[in-house]
Design a protein around this motif. Structure first.
Motif, PDB file in Angstrom:
ATOM      1  N   HIS A  59       0.818  -1.259   0.094  1.00 52.36           N
ATOM      2  CA  HIS A  59      -0.050  -0.059  -0.009  1.00 52.36           C
ATOM      3  C   HIS A  59       0.861   1.205  -0.156  1.00 52.36           C
ATOM      4  O   HIS A  59       1.737   1.501   0.780  1.00 52.36           O
ATOM      5  CB  HIS A  59      -0.765  -0.140   1.124  1.00 52.36           C
ATOM      6  CG  HIS A  59      -1.732   1.189   1.469  1.00 52.36           C
ATOM      7  ND1 HIS A  59      -1.439   2.404   1.760  1.00 52.36           N
ATOM      8  CD2 HIS A  59      -2.995   1.517   0.799  1.00 52.36           C
ATOM      9  CE1 HIS A  59      -2.354   3.283   1.782  1.00 52.36           C
ATOM     10  NE2 HIS A  59      -3.403   2.525   1.205  1.00 52.36           N
ATOM     11  N   ILE A  83      -6.133   0.273  -7.124  1.00 52.63           N
ATOM     12  CA  ILE A  83      -5.224  -0.916  -7.163  1.00 52.63           C
ATOM     13  C   ILE A  83      -4.924  -1.098  -8.606  1.00 52.63           C
ATOM     14  O   ILE A  83      -5.550  -1.420  -9.651  1.00 52.63           O
ATOM     15  CB  ILE A  83      -6.198  -2.163  -6.786  1.00 52.63           C
ATOM     16  CG1 ILE A  83      -6.939  -2.130  -5.374  1.00 52.63           C
ATOM     17  CG2 ILE A  83      -5.350  -3.597  -7.009  1.00 52.63           C
ATOM     18  CD1 ILE A  83      -7.553  -3.036  -5.172  1.00 52.63           C
ATOM     19  N   HIS A 137       0.372  -6.472  -7.977  1.00 55.03           N
ATOM     20  CA  HIS A 137      -0.586  -5.510  -7.704  1.00 55.03           C
ATOM     21  C   HIS A 137      -0.105  -4.683  -6.500  1.00 55.03           C
ATOM     22  O   HIS A 137       0.501  -5.049  -5.529  1.00 55.03           O
ATOM     23  CB  HIS A 137      -1.946  -5.853  -7.110  1.00 55.03           C
ATOM     24  CG  HIS A 137      -2.691  -6.678  -8.583  1.00 55.03           C
ATOM     25  ND1 HIS A 137      -2.720  -7.809  -8.844  1.00 55.03           N
ATOM     26  CD2 HIS A 137      -3.871  -6.225  -9.390  1.00 55.03           C
ATOM     27  CE1 HIS A 137      -3.203  -8.156 -10.110  1.00 55.03           C
ATOM     28  NE2 HIS A 137      -4.132  -7.147 -10.162  1.00 55.03           N
ATOM     29  N   ASN A 195      -1.786  -1.024  -4.058  1.00 52.66           N
ATOM     30  CA  ASN A 195      -2.797  -0.429  -3.706  1.00 52.66           C
ATOM     31  C   ASN A 195      -2.342   0.897  -3.553  1.00 52.66           C
ATOM     32  O   ASN A 195      -1.694   1.252  -2.497  1.00 52.66           O
ATOM     33  CB  ASN A 195      -3.590  -1.025  -2.764  1.00 52.66           C
ATOM     34  CG  ASN A 195      -4.870  -0.556  -2.183  1.00 52.66           C
ATOM     35  OD1 ASN A 195      -5.118   0.595  -2.946  1.00 52.66           O
ATOM     36  ND2 ASN A 195      -5.691  -1.050  -1.436  1.00 52.66           N
ATOM     37  N   LYS A 225      -9.956  -2.475 -10.113  1.00 50.50           N
ATOM     38  CA  LYS A 225      -9.153  -1.132  -9.747  1.00 50.50           C
ATOM     39  C   LYS A 225     -10.282  -0.042  -9.758  1.00 50.50           C
ATOM     40  O   LYS A 225      -9.715   1.131  -9.305  1.00 50.50           O
ATOM     41  CB  LYS A 225      -8.082  -0.919 -10.823  1.00 50.50           C
ATOM     42  CG  LYS A 225      -8.688  -0.588 -12.179  1.00 50.50           C
ATOM     43  CD  LYS A 225      -7.591  -0.442 -13.331  1.00 50.50           C
ATOM     44  CE  LYS A 225      -8.049   0.097 -14.576  1.00 50.50           C
ATOM     45  NZ  LYS A 225      -6.978   0.022 -15.508  1.00 50.50           N
ATOM     46  N   ASP A 285      -8.289  -4.059   0.279  1.00 50.00           N
ATOM     47  CA  ASP A 285      -8.506  -4.946  -0.965  1.00 50.00           C
ATOM     48  C   ASP A 285      -6.917  -5.518  -1.185  1.00 50.00           C
ATOM     49  O   ASP A 285      -6.063  -4.479  -0.979  1.00 50.00           O
ATOM     50  CB  ASP A 285      -9.213  -4.025  -2.057  1.00 50.00           C
ATOM     51  CG  ASP A 285     -10.493  -4.077  -1.684  1.00 50.00           C
ATOM     52  OD1 ASP A 285     -11.043  -4.774  -1.100  1.00 50.00           O
ATOM     53  OD2 ASP A 285     -11.021  -2.768  -2.248  1.00 50.00           O
ATOM     54  N   THR A 286      -6.821  -6.322  -1.916  1.00 48.46           N
ATOM     55  CA  THR A 286      -5.722  -6.439  -2.505  1.00 48.46           C
ATOM     56  C   THR A 286      -5.914  -7.755  -3.662  1.00 48.46           C
ATOM     57  O   THR A 286      -7.203  -7.934  -3.910  1.00 48.46           O
ATOM     58  CB  THR A 286      -4.507  -7.291  -1.678  1.00 48.46           C
ATOM     59  OG1 THR A 286      -3.351  -7.346  -2.183  1.00 48.46           O
ATOM     60  CG2 THR A 286      -4.764  -8.581  -1.078  1.00 48.46           C
TER      61      THR A 286
END
Length: 844
Positions: free
Chosen positions: A206, A263, A286, A288, A336, A768-769
Motif C-alpha cells: 500500500h 489498485i 498489484h 494499492n 481497480k 483490498d488486494t
C-alpha cells in the motif's frame, strides 16, 4: 495351503451354541432312535458351519500373481517427453508375462485412471487429461493403490521428472512400504538448459498518491545472456531497460512515483533471444494506491454518458469510458475501479460473464454501482431475471395500478428469399421468428396478437387472438419458410384492416424487412393509421433495406424506426417495442419528483428538484430506500446495500430527453456528486498490511493490523477467482494482530481478495488486494527435475530405478499369501444341512 480366520473370536460361540442344541434335544424328548441322532448331528454340523462362516474362514494359498500399475506424470513439466512415456509403457506391456495384471494412472494436479487393472490391456498412448498446472505425486500414488485388487503381489512403476509441487510424495511412499507395495521409478530427464524467468516482483502492499516506491524484479537464469526488461502499469509501459543476466539470481530495481489512486496491476516482461521456455517470461502483481476515486462509465448508446462525464470532470473524479463490449471481463482489471456507472445499458449487450462479474464486483468486492435509465434500461433492457436485476434496489417488473389499457399488436414480417441469409447458421428469418415469440411473452392476458408474413403476397400466420394458447401460436410461427419477393403494402393493409375491427385502446404494428418493397399506396396506409389511432414502427435489417423509406413510414405512423445490421438484436428490438407499444413501462408525463425518504444524496438540496418528462416504471424492492418517487409511487431514485457494496438506481435518463430541466438545473452537479459519493466504498476505520503469496496450489494470506490486538474482531477474506466464482475464508489468529488463511489456486489469472473485519456482526474495516498467478509452477525453473527425489521415493519402498522397459516385468518379488474367503459357500452348506434336518424330522 492353509486355513485362517479373519474373525477368530467367533469360535468361542461354538461352546454355548452346541451346548444349547444338545440341551434342547434332551429336553424335547431325548436322543433315542436313529432319526433323532441323525437330526441332532445335522443341527450340530449346520450351526458349527455357521459359526465358522462368521469367523471369516478362508483358505490361504501362495500367490505369485502381480498387479502392476504404471503411474505416469503428464504435467506441463513433462509434456516434451510424453512420447517417451507412451513408448516406454507400450514397449513394457508388450513384454508382459501371464503372471502380471496391468493398470495405468496418469496425473498432474489430480490423478485419473487411464486403464483399470486387468490381464487384457490394449495401450496406444495416454488419453486422459488431468490438470497439468501442478505435479501431485502424493495423489497419483493414492489413486494407483485404490485400483489395485486386495490379493496378490502389488507393484507400481512411477514415471516422473520428480518436480513435485503439491502434496507429500515421500510420506505417501512410506505408507506403501507398510502396505507391502513396491515402487519402482523411471526418471524423466527433462532439464531445460537455456532458460531465464521472472521469479518475483516485490512491491509495497500500500502507498499513497504522490508517494515514491520501489519495484524490485527478481530474474533467475541458467545462462549468461542479454535481455530487455519491461515494466507495465495497467498495460501501459512505465519502464524499459536493457539488462545483462548472470547465471543464478539477478535483481533489478525501478523507482516510481504513485501518480493516481486505485489498485494497479504491475506486470514485468522479459524478452530473451535464446530461451527454451517462454511461459515464465511474464509475471504480474498489484499495488494499492490510496488517492482519488476512479470510476468505470459504461454507455449503452452513443452520447448516453455525455452529461455524466461532465459531472465527473467538474468534480475532479477520474473515470474511464467503456461500451458493453469493451468493459473489462477480468475481475483483476475491473477491481481497480471504486464504482461503476451504467448509462442506458441493455442487459442483452452484456454477456453472462460480465453480468456475473458486475454482481461479484458489488457484492463481494464492495464496489458501488449507479444505473442511469433510458429506453434501453430496466424492463426495456431485459434486466429481469439477470444478475444485474438481482443487485438493483428496484424490480424491473411492476404491479399495475388503475386501469390497464389493452393492446392489439400486429407483426408484419418479411419472409422473402433474402431473409434466408444470416450468420453462423442462423438466418434472419429464424431471428425474426424468435423476435415474434419474444413479443408474445411480453403481452398480457387482455392483449391480442396477430402475425402477417409476406413475400410477393401476404398471409396470416396467426390470426388476431389473445395469447392464451401459447404453444400453438409458437408452432405456427415456427413453420414460416423463406422464399419469394418483397411486397410490403398488401401485408400492411391486411394488418390495418384487422386492427380496425379490434376494440383495444392501443393498436400497434411492427413491420420488419431486409429489402426494397414493391410500390404501393403507403401514403394511404399512413393516413388510415392516423385516422384509426394505429401506430406503426419499422425495423430495417441489413444494408440492403430501404432505410429512408422505412424511417419515413414510422414517422408517418407515429411510431419508432430501428436499423440493425446485427441480426441478433432483433429479439431485443421486438420485446422493447412491444413494451413501449403497451405504454406500461414508459411513463411520458411531466411531473415533479417527490422526496420520499431521508438520504445523504439530498444533502444541500432543500429547495426541491426540477421536473422530469418521463421514466421507466419499476417497483421498489423490500429493504430498499426510495429517495425520489413519481406521483404514481414508482421509484425515480432508489438505493440500498447489496452485500459489501452500495447500489443506486435512477429510472429516468440523463441525456435531456426526459431530464432537460435537470441538465440546466443549478444544483445538478451537487445532486450527482452526492449520488456518486453515496456508492463509493467507505473504509470504516482500520488499517493493516496484507501479504499474499503462492505456495504450490495454494495462496496464503497474511493480514497484520494494529487495530485489533485483543481478538474482538473476526476477520474473513473473500477470494474472487479469475472466472468469477467466490469463496469466503476465515482468517485464524496466529498471534495478536496477525491473521492467516489459505485458498486453493486452480489456474493462472488474477485472484481478487478483500479482507473484512467484523465486530458484533458489523463491518469494522475492509482492505483490498489481489494475487496474480502468471504461470504455473510447472514452468518455474527453480522446480527443476530431481532424480534424487525419485530415488528417495523408490528406496523408501525397497524398489529400484529402471532404465529400460525390459526391467519392468522382471519376476523378482516373493510370492505372498492370498486369503480366499469361503464364508458364502459355508452358509450354503449350512442351509442345505438345516433343510435336511427339517426333512428327517418332519417326513415319515
Amino acid at each position: 495351503m492353509g486355513i485362517s480366520f479373519s474373525n477368530p473370536w467367533w469360535l468361542l460361540a461354538l461352546i454355548p451354541v452346541l451346548g444349547f442344541v444338545i440341551w434342547t434335544a434332551i429336553y424335547m424328548g431325548g436322543i433315542r432312535g436313529k432319526k433323532a441322532k441323525v437330526g441332532l448331528g445335522l443341527r450340530i454340523a449346520s450351526l458349527t458351519i455357521v459359526v465358522l462362516a462368521l469367523c471369516g474362514m478362508g483358505i490361504d494359498t501362495l500367490n505369485d500373481k502381480t498387479s502392476l500399475v504404471f503411474v505416469a506424470d503428464i504435467s506441463n513439466s513433462t509434456k516434451n517427453v510424453k512420447g517417451q512415456i507412451d513408448e516406454f509403457i507400450s514397449t513394457a506391456i508388450s513384454k508382459r508375462s501371464d503372471k502380471f495384471e496391468v493398470g495405468i494412472v496418469s496425473f498432474g494436479k489430480d490423478a485419473m485412471v487411464e486403464h483399470p487393472v486387468s490381464s487384457d490391456v490394449i495401450f496406444s498412448g495416454l488419453e486422459t487429461t488431468p490438470n497439468p498446472n501442478f505435479t501431485n505425486i502424493d495423489d497419483a500414488i493414492k489413486k494407483a493403490v485404490s485400483i489395485m485388487p486386495a490379493d496378490g503381489r502389488k507393484k507400481m512403476v512411477l514415471l516422473t521428472d520428480g518436480s513435485q509441487n503439491v502434496g507429500d510424495g515421500i510420506e505417501r511412499a512410506n505408507m506403501l512400504y507398510k502396505q507391502g507395495i513396491r515402487l519402482d521409478g523411471v526418471f524423466l530427464d527433462n532439464a531445460i538448459h537455456k532458460d531465464a524467468q521472472i521469479s518475483d516482483i516485490e512491491l509495497p502492499s500500500h502507498v499513497y498518491e504522490g508517494e515514491d516506491y520501489t519495484i524490485r524484479i527478481r530474474v533467475d537464469s541458467s545462462i549468461v545472456t542479454t535481455a530487455i526488461l519491461r515494466i507495465y502499469m495497467d498495460r501501459e509501459l512505465i519502464g524499459k531497460e536493457d539488462v545483462t543476466l548472470q547465471k543464478g539470481q539477478n535483481i533489478f530495481v525501478f523507482n516510481k512515483k504513485a501518480d493516481e489512486g486505485g489498485i494497479k496491476a504491475i506486470e514485468a516482461s522479459l524478452e530473451v533471444e535464446d530461451d527454451d521456455i517462454l511461459q515464465n517470461n511474464t509475471l504480474s502483481s498489484h499495488i494499492n494506491i490510496s488517492g482519488r476515486p476512479n470510476i468505470a462509465v459504461v454507455e449503452g448508446m452513443d452520447g448516453a454518458s455525455r452529461e455524466v462525464s461532465k459531472v465527473l470532470q467538474s468534480g475532479g473524479i477520474d473515470f474511464n469510458l467503456y461500451t458493453p463490449n469493451t468493459l473489462p471481463s477480468d475481475m483483476g482489471e475491473l477491481g481497480k475501479y471504486h464504482a461503476m456507472i451504467l448509462c442506458n445499458v441493455s442487459a442483452d449487450d452484456l454477456d453472462e460473464s460480465r453480468l456475473s462479474m458486475i454482481k461479484s464486483y458489488v457484492e463481494q468486492l464492495g464496489r458501488g454501482l449507479l444505473v442511469v435509465g433510458g429506453d434501453n434500461s430496466y424492463a426495456l433492457g431485459g434486466y429481469q431475471d439477470t444478475p444485474l436485476g438481482d443487485i438493483l434496489p428496484v424490480d424491473s417488473s411492476i404491479e399495475q395500478k388503475g386501469e390497464i389499457p389493452s393492446l392489439a399488436l400486429a407483426l408484419v414480417i418479411d419472409k422473402s428469399s433474402s431473409m434466408a441469409a444470416g450468420e453462423y447458421g442462423v438466418s434472419r428469418l429464424d431471428l425474426a421468428k424468435e423476435a415474434a415469440i419474444r413479443s408474445l411473452g411480453v403481452l398480457r392476458e387482455q392483449d391480442k396478437i396477430g402475425i402477417v408474413a409476406f413475400d410477393s403476397a401476404p398471409f396470416w400466420v396467426v390470426n388476431m387472438q389473445k395469447p392464451e394458447d401459447i404453444e400453438s401460436i409458437e408452432d405456427a410461427i415456427g413453420i414460416i419458410k423463406s422464399g419469394g419477393g418483397t411486397n410490403m403494402y398488401p401485408a400492411l393493409k391486411m394488418a390495418v384492416d384487422a386492427l380496425k375491427e379490434e376494440n383495444a385502446k392501443l393498436k400497434h404494428i411492427i413491420a420488419l424487412t431486409d429489402g426494397q418493397s414493391m410500390p404501393g399506396d403507403f401514403e394511404g396506409i399512413i393516413d388510415e393509421t392516423q385516422d384509426l389511432g394505429i401506430t406503426l414502427s419499422t425495423v430495417a435489417v441489413g444494408q440492403d433495406a430501404d432505410k429512408a423509406f422505412l424511417e419515413k413510414l414510422s414517422e408517418g405512423g407515429n411510431g419508432r424506426y430501428y436499423y440493425t445490421d446485427e441480426f441478433s438484436n432483433l429479439p431485443k428490438i421486438f420485446a422493447k417495442e412491444t413494451f413501449m407499444a403497451a405504454q406500461t413501462y414508459i411513463q411520458n408525463d411531466k411531473f415533479h419528483p417527490i422526496i420520499s425518504g431521508d438520504s445523504p444524496i439530498m444533502t444541500g438540496l432543500n429547495s426541491g428538484v426540477p421536473a422530469l418528462y418521463g421514466y421507466i416504471a419499476t417497483t421498489i424492492k423490500p429493504g430498499a430506500s426510495m429517495v425520489l418517487s413519481s406521483p404514481k409511487e414508482h421509484p425515480i431514485l432508489a438505493e440500498w446495500q447489496y452485500g459489501m457494496g452500495r447500489v443506486v438506481a435512477w429510472t429516468s435518463d440523463f441525456t435531456g430527453t426526459w431530464s432537460g430541466d435537470w441538465i440546466s438545473w443549478g444544483d445538478v452537479s451537487k445532486f450527482w456528486m452526492n449520488t456518486i459519493s453515496s456508492i463509493l466504498p467507505v473504509k470504516q476505520g482500520g488499517t493493516g498490511d496484507i501479504n499474499v503469496e503462492r505456495t504450490g496450489d495454494k495462496g496464503e494470506i497474511v493480514f497484520k493490523t494494529q487495530d485489533d490486538m485483543t481478538g474482538d474482531v473476526a476477520h474473513k477474506a473473500v477470494v474472487i477467482y479469475p472466472e468469477g466464482s467466490k469463496k469466503e475464508i476465515d482468517l485464524d489468529a496466529e498471534k495478536p494482530g496477525e491473521f492467516k488463511g489459505r485458498f486453493y489456486i486452480e489456474d493462472p489469472g488474477v485472484y481478487a481478495i478483500k479482507i473484512i473485519g467484523y465486530k458484533n456482526g458489523k463491518v469494522q474495516n475492509s482492505l483490498d488486494t489481489a494475487l496474480s498467478v502468471s504461470y504455473s509452477p510447472e514452468y518455474d525453473m527453480r522446480n527443476a527435475p530431481s532424480r534424487e527425489f525419485v530415488e528417495r521415493l523408490v528406496q523408501s519402498t525397497g524398489g529400484r530405478m529402471l532404465t529400460s522397459p525390459d526391467e519392468v516385468f522382471v519376476d523378482d518379488m516373493k510370492p505372498v499369501w492370498s486369503h480366499i474367503d469361503i464364508s458364502r459357500y459355508l452358509l450354503i452348506i449350512a442351509l442345505l444341512l438345516f433343510a435336511a434336518d427339517i426333512g428327517i424330522r418332519r417326513l415319515v
